[in-house]
Enzyme design. Sequence first.
Site: not given
Ligand code: 3PY
Ligand code: MG
Length: 262
Positions: A48, A87, A152
């Site tokens: 990000h 690398d 996630e």
């Molecule tokens: C998230 O919370 O989505 C992350 O990638 C980092 O905590």
């Molecule tokens: Mg995340």
Amino acid sequence: MDMPSNLFKQRLRDKRLQVGLFVGLASHYSMEILASAGFDWLVIDAEHSPNSPASVLPQLQAAAPYPPQLLVRPMNHDPALIKQYLDIGAQTLMLPLVDNEEQAGALVRAMRYPPQGIRGVASSMARAACWNGVEGYVRHANDEVCLVVQIETRAALQNLDAILAVDGVDAAFIGPADLAASLGHPGDSGHPEVRSAIEDALGRIAASGKAAGVFVADPMLARRYRDCGASFIAVGGDTTLLRNAAVKLAAAFRDGGAGAVS
Ligand code: 3PY
Ligand code: MG
């Protein structure tokens, strides 16, 4: 020169608590301040934050004399990008949005030299190999790389056991912000459904024998997640630390603040 061993990977195996910080300021100078602050690990965010291999390199160099272990989070799963981060000297990569075992397997291969993987070989160009100064780098590099997959999404939770079964996945790190959004609660990672999904996932990761990690800034919740099995915890990010401190300072000296000067 000897092959540098990956202390972060060793400590993950011991399930020793490791406290870390996300680093998104994209500055080698602030990196040096953070590296001296007492964290066990720092993850340079290139998912990000405005980072690329060219800006991550000086941050790795700035932090090198200090104790924290350095991780890099690439912006995507591109094997060519992964090769560049390895690398320039990152041994541990945290890969975002790993949703299934096929993706996890591809990442394991991207991080390894043949025959186990597809990482291209040019150790004379690699800071990681001290430009051919590390004896046997190409033979030993596969043992020292460490893959942290980020869990996630709802799909990742569904496929969690299969992802954990992939040989070469060393750890799984829950990203509460993305997970909350994927579960239908954007911006609310403290929602009971999200918290219970995180607790369940941490328990399943720890039970699999792999290391479990999570981002959690609240100390009470951090203790709870530790009890659920988390062994490496990111407790904040540098951008938030800086902004919160700046907002607080400005408010303290403006109209009505405790330190208001007129
Ligand atoms: C998230 O919370 O989505 C992350 O990638 C980092 O905590
Ligand atoms: Mg995340």
